[in-house]
Design an enzyme around this catalytic site. Structure first.
Site, PDB file in Angstrom:
ATOM      1  N   GLY A   1      14.745  33.977  56.286  1.00  0.00           N
ATOM      2  CA  GLY A   1      13.454  34.273  55.643  1.00  0.00           C
ATOM      3  C   GLY A   1      12.367  34.225  56.697  1.00  0.00           C
ATOM      4  O   GLY A   1      12.273  33.270  57.470  1.00  0.00           O
TER       5      GLY A   1
ATOM      6  N   LYS B   1      11.546  48.417  51.702  1.00  0.00           N
ATOM      7  CA  LYS B   1      10.656  47.350  51.228  1.00  0.00           C
ATOM      8  C   LYS B   1      10.008  47.836  49.939  1.00  0.00           C
ATOM      9  O   LYS B   1       9.418  48.929  49.910  1.00  0.00           O
ATOM     10  CB  LYS B   1       9.592  47.044  52.275  1.00  0.00           C
ATOM     11  CG  LYS B   1      10.180  46.342  53.474  1.00  0.00           C
ATOM     12  CD  LYS B   1       9.147  45.657  54.332  1.00  0.00           C
ATOM     13  CE  LYS B   1       9.831  44.816  55.397  1.00  0.00           C
ATOM     14  NZ  LYS B   1      10.973  45.460  56.075  1.00  0.00           N
TER      15      LYS B   1
ATOM     16  N   THR C   1      21.719  36.826  61.133  1.00  0.00           N
ATOM     17  CA  THR C   1      21.131  35.754  61.943  1.00  0.00           C
ATOM     18  C   THR C   1      21.442  35.976  63.421  1.00  0.00           C
ATOM     19  O   THR C   1      22.420  36.645  63.760  1.00  0.00           O
ATOM     20  CB  THR C   1      21.668  34.369  61.503  1.00  0.00           C
ATOM     21  OG1 THR C   1      21.040  33.348  62.276  1.00  0.00           O
ATOM     22  CG2 THR C   1      23.169  34.241  61.651  1.00  0.00           C
ATOM     23  N   HIS C   2      20.572  35.400  64.279  1.00  0.00           N
ATOM     24  CA  HIS C   2      20.862  35.368  65.711  1.00  0.00           C
ATOM     25  C   HIS C   2      21.017  33.917  66.163  1.00  0.00           C
ATOM     26  O   HIS C   2      20.987  33.617  67.355  1.00  0.00           O
ATOM     27  CB  HIS C   2      19.734  36.004  66.532  1.00  0.00           C
ATOM     28  CG  HIS C   2      19.149  37.218  65.888  1.00  0.00           C
ATOM     29  ND1 HIS C   2      18.129  37.157  64.982  1.00  0.00           N
ATOM     30  CD2 HIS C   2      19.471  38.512  66.003  1.00  0.00           C
ATOM     31  CE1 HIS C   2      17.834  38.375  64.565  1.00  0.00           C
ATOM     32  NE2 HIS C   2      18.635  39.215  65.162  1.00  0.00           N
TER      33      HIS C   2
ATOM     34  N   ARG D   1      22.486  40.454  51.632  1.00  0.00           N
ATOM     35  CA  ARG D   1      22.181  40.055  53.020  1.00  0.00           C
ATOM     36  C   ARG D   1      21.565  38.665  52.946  1.00  0.00           C
ATOM     37  O   ARG D   1      20.589  38.449  52.219  1.00  0.00           O
ATOM     38  CB  ARG D   1      21.181  41.010  53.658  1.00  0.00           C
ATOM     39  CG  ARG D   1      20.724  40.509  55.041  1.00  0.00           C
ATOM     40  CD  ARG D   1      19.477  41.234  55.542  1.00  0.00           C
ATOM     41  NE  ARG D   1      19.681  42.643  55.690  1.00  0.00           N
ATOM     42  CZ  ARG D   1      18.710  43.552  55.533  1.00  0.00           C
ATOM     43  NH1 ARG D   1      17.492  43.186  55.202  1.00  0.00           N
ATOM     44  NH2 ARG D   1      18.975  44.822  55.690  1.00  0.00           N
TER      45      ARG D   1
ATOM     46  N   ARG E   1       2.992  42.051  61.187  1.00  0.00           N
ATOM     47  CA  ARG E   1       4.146  41.159  61.094  1.00  0.00           C
ATOM     48  C   ARG E   1       3.971  39.943  61.999  1.00  0.00           C
ATOM     49  O   ARG E   1       4.316  38.825  61.641  1.00  0.00           O
ATOM     50  CB  ARG E   1       5.442  41.890  61.459  1.00  0.00           C
ATOM     51  CG  ARG E   1       5.847  42.980  60.514  1.00  0.00           C
ATOM     52  CD  ARG E   1       5.976  42.509  59.075  1.00  0.00           C
ATOM     53  NE  ARG E   1       7.053  41.553  58.872  1.00  0.00           N
ATOM     54  CZ  ARG E   1       8.304  41.876  58.606  1.00  0.00           C
ATOM     55  NH1 ARG E   1       8.631  43.124  58.460  1.00  0.00           N
ATOM     56  NH2 ARG E   1       9.221  40.956  58.442  1.00  0.00           N
TER      57      ARG E   1
ATOM     58  N   ASP F   1      15.073  45.041  51.126  1.00  0.00           N
ATOM     59  CA  ASP F   1      14.627  43.880  51.909  1.00  0.00           C
ATOM     60  C   ASP F   1      13.926  42.893  50.976  1.00  0.00           C
ATOM     61  O   ASP F   1      13.377  43.287  49.947  1.00  0.00           O
ATOM     62  CB  ASP F   1      13.602  44.308  52.969  1.00  0.00           C
ATOM     63  CG  ASP F   1      14.255  44.983  54.169  1.00  0.00           C
ATOM     64  OD1 ASP F   1      15.476  44.888  54.348  1.00  0.00           O
ATOM     65  OD2 ASP F   1      13.499  45.608  54.952  1.00  0.00           O
ATOM     66  N   MET F   2      13.922  41.618  51.347  1.00  0.00           N
ATOM     67  CA  MET F   2      13.167  40.651  50.542  1.00  0.00           C
ATOM     68  C   MET F   2      11.865  40.333  51.255  1.00  0.00           C
ATOM     69  O   MET F   2      11.869  39.995  52.438  1.00  0.00           O
ATOM     70  CB  MET F   2      13.988  39.374  50.317  1.00  0.00           C
ATOM     71  CG  MET F   2      13.349  38.416  49.343  1.00  0.00           C
ATOM     72  SD  MET F   2      13.081  39.120  47.689  1.00  0.00           S
ATOM     73  CE  MET F   2      14.685  38.856  46.929  1.00  0.00           C
TER      74      MET F   2
HETATM   75  C1  LIG Z   1      19.356  42.385  59.940  1.00  0.00           C
HETATM   76  C2  LIG Z   1      18.262  41.448  59.519  1.00  0.00           C
HETATM   77  C3  LIG Z   1      17.532  41.737  58.382  1.00  0.00           C
HETATM   78  C4  LIG Z   1      16.523  40.867  57.961  1.00  0.00           C
HETATM   79  N1  LIG Z   1      15.879  41.096  56.763  1.00  0.00           N
HETATM   80  C5  LIG Z   1      14.987  40.206  56.314  1.00  0.00           C
HETATM   81  C6  LIG Z   1      14.411  40.323  55.016  1.00  0.00           C
HETATM   82  O1  LIG Z   1      14.709  41.253  54.248  1.00  0.00           O
HETATM   83  N2  LIG Z   1      13.513  39.388  54.627  1.00  0.00           N
HETATM   84  C7  LIG Z   1      13.165  38.332  55.423  1.00  0.00           C
HETATM   85  O2  LIG Z   1      12.361  37.506  55.000  1.00  0.00           O
HETATM   86  N3  LIG Z   1      13.692  38.198  56.660  1.00  0.00           N
HETATM   87  C8  LIG Z   1      14.588  39.093  57.119  1.00  0.00           C
HETATM   88  N4  LIG Z   1      15.150  38.932  58.352  1.00  0.00           N
HETATM   89  C9  LIG Z   1      14.568  37.935  59.299  1.00  0.00           C
HETATM   90  C10 LIG Z   1      15.193  36.570  59.129  1.00  0.00           C
HETATM   91  O3  LIG Z   1      14.800  36.025  57.910  1.00  0.00           O
HETATM   92  C11 LIG Z   1      14.752  35.625  60.262  1.00  0.00           C
HETATM   93  O4  LIG Z   1      13.371  35.473  60.249  1.00  0.00           O
HETATM   94  C12 LIG Z   1      15.139  36.084  61.651  1.00  0.00           C
HETATM   95  O5  LIG Z   1      16.422  36.665  61.659  1.00  0.00           O
HETATM   96  C13 LIG Z   1      15.140  34.881  62.616  1.00  0.00           C
HETATM   97  O6  LIG Z   1      16.055  33.912  62.162  1.00  0.00           O
HETATM   98  P1  LIG Z   1      17.463  33.611  62.858  1.00  0.00           P
HETATM   99  O7  LIG Z   1      18.450  33.360  61.770  1.00  0.00           O
HETATM  100  O8  LIG Z   1      17.813  34.706  63.792  1.00  0.00           O
HETATM  101  O9  LIG Z   1      17.270  32.228  63.574  1.00  0.00           O
HETATM  102  P2  LIG Z   1      16.142  31.722  64.569  1.00  0.00           P
HETATM  103  O10 LIG Z   1      16.508  30.324  64.876  1.00  0.00           O
HETATM  104  O11 LIG Z   1      14.790  31.996  64.029  1.00  0.00           O
HETATM  105  O12 LIG Z   1      16.372  32.640  65.837  1.00  0.00           O
HETATM  106  C14 LIG Z   1      17.437  32.437  66.744  1.00  0.00           C
HETATM  107  C15 LIG Z   1      17.030  33.099  68.048  1.00  0.00           C
HETATM  108  O13 LIG Z   1      17.001  34.541  67.876  1.00  0.00           O
HETATM  109  C16 LIG Z   1      15.881  35.110  68.565  1.00  0.00           C
HETATM  110  N5  LIG Z   1      15.028  35.798  67.576  1.00  0.00           N
HETATM  111  C17 LIG Z   1      15.113  35.669  66.244  1.00  0.00           C
HETATM  112  N6  LIG Z   1      14.248  36.512  65.645  1.00  0.00           N
HETATM  113  C18 LIG Z   1      13.598  37.192  66.620  1.00  0.00           C
HETATM  114  C19 LIG Z   1      12.602  38.206  66.634  1.00  0.00           C
HETATM  115  N7  LIG Z   1      12.102  38.715  65.504  1.00  0.00           N
HETATM  116  N8  LIG Z   1      12.186  38.674  67.838  1.00  0.00           N
HETATM  117  C20 LIG Z   1      12.697  38.196  68.983  1.00  0.00           C
HETATM  118  N9  LIG Z   1      13.662  37.233  69.026  1.00  0.00           N
HETATM  119  C21 LIG Z   1      14.102  36.729  67.864  1.00  0.00           C
HETATM  120  C22 LIG Z   1      15.185  33.976  69.296  1.00  0.00           C
HETATM  121  O14 LIG Z   1      15.730  33.940  70.591  1.00  0.00           O
HETATM  122  C23 LIG Z   1      15.624  32.740  68.505  1.00  0.00           C
HETATM  123  O15 LIG Z   1      15.626  31.590  69.288  1.00  0.00           O
HETATM  124  C24 LIG Z   1      16.199  39.737  58.757  1.00  0.00           C
HETATM  125  C25 LIG Z   1      16.940  39.452  59.896  1.00  0.00           C
HETATM  126  C26 LIG Z   1      17.978  40.263  60.277  1.00  0.00           C
HETATM  127  C27 LIG Z   1      18.804  39.908  61.466  1.00  0.00           C
END
Ligand SMILES: Cc1cc2nc3c(=O)[nH]c(=O)nc-3n(C[C@H](O)[C@H](O)[C@H](O)COP(=O)(O)OP(=O)(O)OC[C@H]3O[C@@H](n4cnc5c(N)ncnc54)[C@H](O)[C@@H]3O)c2cc1C
Length: 311
Positions: free
Chosen positions: A180, A91, A218-219, A176, A281, A125-126
């Site tokens: 966000g 970061k 993403t998840h 990546r 966070r 990271d952003m």
């Molecule tokens: C490897 C990685 C690096 C990342 N780096 C950055 C970055 O540099 N800058 C930035 O702004 N964001 C970053 N993120 C976070 C990203 O922007 C999202 O906020 C986060 O991944 C949740 O979005 P989603 O696409 O998983 O979808 P969502 O719809 O938000 O999540 C899908 C499902 O995943 C699960 N989930 C998601 N996040 C979490 C959590 N934190 N804890 C528990 N369960 C969760 C929940 O079950 C949710 O229903 C990163 C994410 C990943 C996977």
């Protein structure tokens, strides 16, 4: 849900530290480098890659930023010594961006140089949108200095992302792509869930069109399906892209990707400031508190019903 999330966050400082630790331990490797090392060892044994994030609380002095730089150097030395497959995520605020752009660039250069000497890679990271211009400028400057072992992150929720992709295209960046995580105003970022998803897909297509190496972070099952479809449609090989997920979040989905033959990298945060970091966070984005609460509840109910839960 938003009110529920905010209520959890307000209650958090009153929750005993050991309880918060228990809740966080799925998402944070632990306080020490050895904790990250063991997490990466397990991840590698499952056929997954890792990226290590050194957790720093808000940096207020040059010495603190220098300590983060040293921590990353220790990470690289340790990874090499233990022959583990992981890069790092940094970061820029932890490297001193808020103290001065030049200071931050010098610190980043040290980390990237160390990585290059060990054939490793650094992803920036952003952070929130007040840092996007500086982050992309710094990324370009270091790439133009010849550091190819450097990647960046773009956030689908930001309205500016399509023009950032166009502006970066000449560098063929390693990007990546994530939704966000920061709370941003409506004129800066899409607020609607479906609008963010649609923007993610458009950004992914634009990055692939520009022949960038994309880490699809993403998840979200719907986006994971889109991601799989787009890479297959373009006939990409296994090492032309990767998926990324956070430590402890929906691991069963990650296992599926690995079984299907995709590369998957797990984001592994560690550090002594884990408590302050987790609280900050969570306060920045109460939605995460809701995810954790729902997940913990799901696990408890799952356990009571004798099921392992979907993870
Ligand atoms: C490897 C990685 C690096 C990342 N780096 C950055 C970055 O540099 N800058 C930035 O702004 N964001 C970053 N993120 C976070 C990203 O922007 C999202 O906020 C986060 O991944 C949740 O979005 P989603 O696409 O998983 O979808 P969502 O719809 O938000 O999540 C899908 C499902 O995943 C699960 N989930 C998601 N996040 C979490 C959590 N934190 N804890 C528990 N369960 C969760 C929940 O079950 C949710 O229903 C990163 C994410 C990943 C996977």
């Amino acid at each position: 849900m938003a009110i529920f999330d905010r209520a959890i966050v307000r209650l958090l400082p009153a929750v005993p530290r050991p309880v918060v630790q228990k809740l966080s331990e799925r998402y944070i490797a632990g306080p020490e480098l050895k904790d990250a090392r063991e997490a990466v060892r397990r991840i590698n044994a499952e056929g997954k890659l890792a990226t290590i994030d050194v957790l720093g609380e808000e940096i207020t002095t040059e010495e603190e930023a220098a300590a983060i730089v040293r921590a990353y150097q220790n990470v690289f030395a340790d990874l090499e010594h233990c022959e583990l497959d992981s890069n790092v995520s940094v970061k820029l605020t932890a490297l001193g961006l808020k103290l001065g752009y030049d200071l931050c660039r010098d610190n980043l250069r040290i980390v990237v140089e160390d990585a290059a000497s060990r054939r490793n890679f650094v992803r920036i990271d952003m952070e929130d949108s007040s840092t996007t211009d500086d982050t992309l400028r710094l990324y370009r400057e270091l790439r133009e200095e010849g550091y190819d072992n450097l990647g960046v992150v773009l956030q689908a929720m930001l309205r500016r992302t399509p023009s950032d992709i166009a502006a970066l295209a000449d560098l063929k960046p390693s990007v990546r792509l994530c939704k966000g995580i920061y709370l941003e105003p409506p004129d800066v970022a899409y607020q609607d869930f479906e609008a963010v998803r649609a923007s993610f897909v458009r950004a992914l297509e634009a990055l692939l069109d520009a022949e960038c190496y994309v880490a699809i972070a993403t998840h979200d099952e719907w986006l994971l399906a889109k991601g799989r479809h787009l890479v297959a449609e373009r006939g990409l090989r296994r090492d032309d892209y990767e998926f990324q997920m956070l430590l402890g979040v929906r691991p069963a989905l990650g296992d599926e990707l690995v079984l299907e033959g995709h590369r998957l990298r797990i984001y592994v945060p560690f550090g002594r400031h884990w408590y302050a970091y987790s609280l900050r966070r969570l306060q920045e984005n109460p939605k995460i508190a809701g995810y954790i609460a729902a997940d913990t509840l799901g696990r408890l109910i799952g356990r009571r019903n004798g099921s392992r839960g979907s993870g």
